[in-house]
Design a protein around this motif. Structure first.
Motif, short mmCIF file in Angstrom:
data_model
loop_
_atom_site.label_atom_id
_atom_site.label_comp_id
_atom_site.label_asym_id
_atom_site.label_seq_id
_atom_site.Cartn_x
_atom_site.Cartn_y
_atom_site.Cartn_z
N ASP A 26 -7.76 20.52 52.49
CA ASP A 26 -8.55 21.33 51.41
C ASP A 26 -8.08 22.78 51.51
OD1 ASP A 26 -9.96 21.83 53.61
OD2 ASP A 26 -11.86 21.26 52.71
N ARG A 27 -7.58 23.35 52.42
CA ARG A 27 -7.02 24.59 52.66
C ARG A 27 -5.57 24.73 52.12
NH1 ARG A 27 -9.71 23.18 56.90
NH2 ARG A 27 -7.35 23.03 58.32
N ASP A 28 -5.05 23.66 51.54
CA ASP A 28 -3.76 23.75 50.99
C ASP A 28 -3.79 23.85 49.45
OD1 ASP A 28 -2.64 23.37 53.45
OD2 ASP A 28 -2.66 21.18 53.42
N VAL A 29 -2.63 24.46 48.87
CA VAL A 29 -2.48 24.64 47.48
C VAL A 29 -1.08 23.77 47.26
CG1 VAL A 29 -2.11 26.07 45.53
CG2 VAL A 29 -3.89 26.68 47.37
N ILE A 30 -1.04 23.04 46.28
CA ILE A 30 0.23 22.57 45.72
C ILE A 30 0.46 23.00 44.51
CG2 ILE A 30 1.53 20.52 44.96
CD1 ILE A 30 0.07 18.93 47.12
N VAL A 31 1.72 23.82 44.15
CA VAL A 31 2.21 24.23 43.00
C VAL A 31 3.59 23.13 42.46
CG1 VAL A 31 3.40 25.99 43.83
CG2 VAL A 31 2.82 26.20 41.34
N SER A 32 3.44 22.78 41.16
CA SER A 32 4.31 22.01 41.01
C SER A 32 4.38 21.86 39.28
CB SER A 32 4.15 20.69 41.44
OG SER A 32 5.36 19.71 41.29
N ASN A 33 5.06 20.87 38.78
CA ASN A 33 5.00 20.58 37.45
C ASN A 33 4.41 19.34 37.28
OD1 ASN A 33 8.35 22.17 37.73
ND2 ASN A 33 6.80 23.06 36.35
N GLN A 54 1.08 25.68 33.13
CA GLN A 54 -0.18 25.63 32.60
C GLN A 54 -0.19 27.25 31.86
OE1 GLN A 54 -2.26 25.61 36.49
NE2 GLN A 54 -3.81 26.60 35.39
N PHE A 55 0.61 28.04 32.29
CA PHE A 55 0.63 29.33 31.51
C PHE A 55 1.99 29.64 30.69
CE2 PHE A 55 -1.92 29.96 35.71
CZ PHE A 55 -3.15 30.22 35.09
N GLY A 56 2.60 28.46 30.53
CA GLY A 56 3.79 28.83 29.59
C GLY A 56 4.85 27.87 30.11
N GLU A 63 4.33 37.58 34.09
CA GLU A 63 2.94 37.60 33.64
C GLU A 63 2.43 36.27 34.36
OE1 GLU A 63 2.49 37.87 29.47
OE2 GLU A 63 2.63 40.08 29.51
N VAL A 64 3.13 35.28 33.97
CA VAL A 64 2.84 33.84 34.68
C VAL A 64 3.01 33.94 36.14
CG1 VAL A 64 3.90 31.67 35.33
CG2 VAL A 64 4.17 32.61 32.82
N TYR A 65 3.69 34.70 37.09
CA TYR A 65 3.44 34.93 38.41
C TYR A 65 2.16 35.36 38.62
CZ TYR A 65 8.57 34.38 39.38
OH TYR A 65 9.71 33.86 39.67
N ASP A 66 1.79 36.62 37.85
CA ASP A 66 0.41 37.28 38.05
C ASP A 66 -0.50 36.24 37.85
OD1 ASP A 66 1.84 39.32 38.62
OD2 ASP A 66 1.62 40.39 36.58
N GLN A 67 -0.60 35.48 36.95
CA GLN A 67 -1.65 34.44 36.54
C GLN A 67 -1.92 33.43 37.75
OE1 GLN A 67 -0.02 33.65 32.64
NE2 GLN A 67 -1.76 34.36 31.58
N LEU A 68 -0.60 32.91 38.20
CA LEU A 68 -0.64 32.03 39.46
C LEU A 68 -1.25 32.59 40.62
CD1 LEU A 68 2.62 29.98 38.71
CD2 LEU A 68 0.43 29.08 38.71
N ARG A 69 -0.96 33.90 40.87
CA ARG A 69 -1.25 34.66 42.05
C ARG A 69 -3.00 34.74 41.88
NH1 ARG A 69 -0.44 39.74 42.88
NH2 ARG A 69 -1.17 39.46 45.15
N ALA A 70 -3.28 34.92 40.44
CA ALA A 70 -4.86 35.27 40.56
C ALA A 70 -5.71 34.07 40.67
CB ALA A 70 -4.89 35.66 39.10
N ILE A 71 -4.97 32.70 40.43
CA ILE A 71 -5.87 31.61 40.74
C ILE A 71 -5.60 30.87 42.18
CG2 ILE A 71 -6.35 31.15 38.08
CD1 ILE A 71 -4.21 28.88 38.31
#
Length: 369
Positions: A26-33, A54-56, A63-71
């Protein structure tokens, strides 16, 4: 001589084997499509799952980079990137803490602080991002793509999983593998090339040429039959250009992606042969002859005919159109070339020969019909 391979490189036949090995939690984040990860959702468990798109759709902007960092949860410890170059590039910035915008990295002295571990699992066979400390960002306000890198940006582990390419559409295979071929070729011709980077370039070119000839003869089914070669070629090309750099093909393609949204690999393919022809015209004797010898060996043609044979083969794998059919207006070309001269010196310094603004205009203009 300097030569660097940043991450540890491992291979697993299946994604499940990798997930078991790292004890996903639960301390892991997966980013994918979605298209890539949905067949494997049963493996995710308690990890946080984020989708790049999810941001485009398309290649991400700053802006997408920033949004992914933010969440990205602050308490997360590891980022697992499963996807193509865009996903892996986004994941690299998700590993940094601090109050900064992605665009600020290009016009300030910010050196971000890395706080998370990164695993990079490519699902295409082209970008090489899994083994580089570089990212490519579409700067929305400027309508241009630029690259940037930091020593801390290397993934901790590059993980090769052939299973991830099983559902790769042919067009994504073609554009990504073409990108790998161009990475290897530009690194081979770069004045920064070393014997070690050249070794990786040569291996990548040989593997891709072998695979392309199979695909040209047997059709799309030959992609999976050669998937290990294509994946290893992509990684090796990434190691090569991570040390020797990319050059004019990438520099000239960036306006096509940034302003006209042409996919990166396709934009590179548009520019590839035109740049090689310009190199050959300006300096016909030099390292380019070694490239011709290598291609002649791979394609089983005389060295003098190898660039023509390469042109024919790459257009069989990935046909491209004249620039006018992508909506690129001739009157925009001078500004594009001037923008490349001003904004892409990081790449242009790696050219086989220098290209003036006038020559870059000529290269663009040669691609109209």
């Amino acid at each position: 001589m300097e030569f660097y391979i940043g991450p540890k490189i491992r291979r697993f036949a299946k994604l499940a084997d990798f997930i078991d090995d790292i004890n996903l939690n639960d301390r892991d984040v997966i980013v994918s499509n979605k298209a890539i990860i949905e067949p494997h959702l049963d493996l995710i468990g308690d990890a946080t799952l984020l989708y790049q798109e999810q941001f485009g759709e398309g290649e991400p902007s700053d802006e997408v980079y920033d949004q992914l960092r933010a969440i990205t949860p602050e308490e997360s410890e590891r980022i697992i990137a499963i996807g193509g170059g865009s996903v892996m590039d986004c994941a690299k910035l998700m590993c940094y803490s601090g109050d900064f915008k992605t665009k600020d990295l290009f016009d300030s002295d910010i050196v971000p602080q890395r706080t998370k571990k990164l695993y990079a699992l490519p699902s295409t066979c082209g970008t090489g991002s899994e083994v580089t400390n570089l990212i490519s960002v579409g700067l929305k306000e400027l309508k241009v793509k630029k690259g940037i890198g930091f020593p801390s940006m290397y993934p901790d582990e590059a993980v090769i999983v052939p299973e991830l390419l099983k559902t790769l559409p042919y067009n994504y295979f073609a554009t990504s593998s073409m990108d790998a071929l161009i990475h290897a070729t530009e690194a081979f011709l770069s004045p920064r090339a070393t014997p070690l980077s050249t070794m990786f370039s040569i291996d990548a070119i040989r593997r891709i040429m072998k695979g392309y000839r199979c695909v040209a003869e047997l059709g799309e089914r030959a992609v999976m039959e050669n998937v290990d070669d294509f994946l290893l070629a992509s990684t090796n090309a990434g190691i090569a250009f991570g040390n020797a750099g990319c050059a004019a093909v990438h520099a000239l393609s960036y306006p096509l992606g940034g302003a006209y949204f042409i996919p990166h690999g396709e934009a590179n393919q548009i520019m590839f042969m035109a740049v090689l022809k310009a190199y050959k015209e300006i300096k016909p004797v030099g390292k380019i002859n070694e490239l011709e010898d290598l291609l002649g060996e791979c394609l089983q043609v005389p060295a003098a005919d190898s660039l023509v044979a390469l042109d024919q083969l790459t257009k069989t794998i990935l046909p491209v159109k004249p620039l006018n059919e992508y909506g690129v207006k001739k009157e925009d070309v001078p500004a594009m070339a001037e923008g490349v001269e001003k904004g892409q010196q990081r790449l242009l310094q790696n050219n086989y020969v220098p290209l003036s603004v006038e020559k870059m205009i000529d290269i663009y203009m040669s691609l109209y019909r």
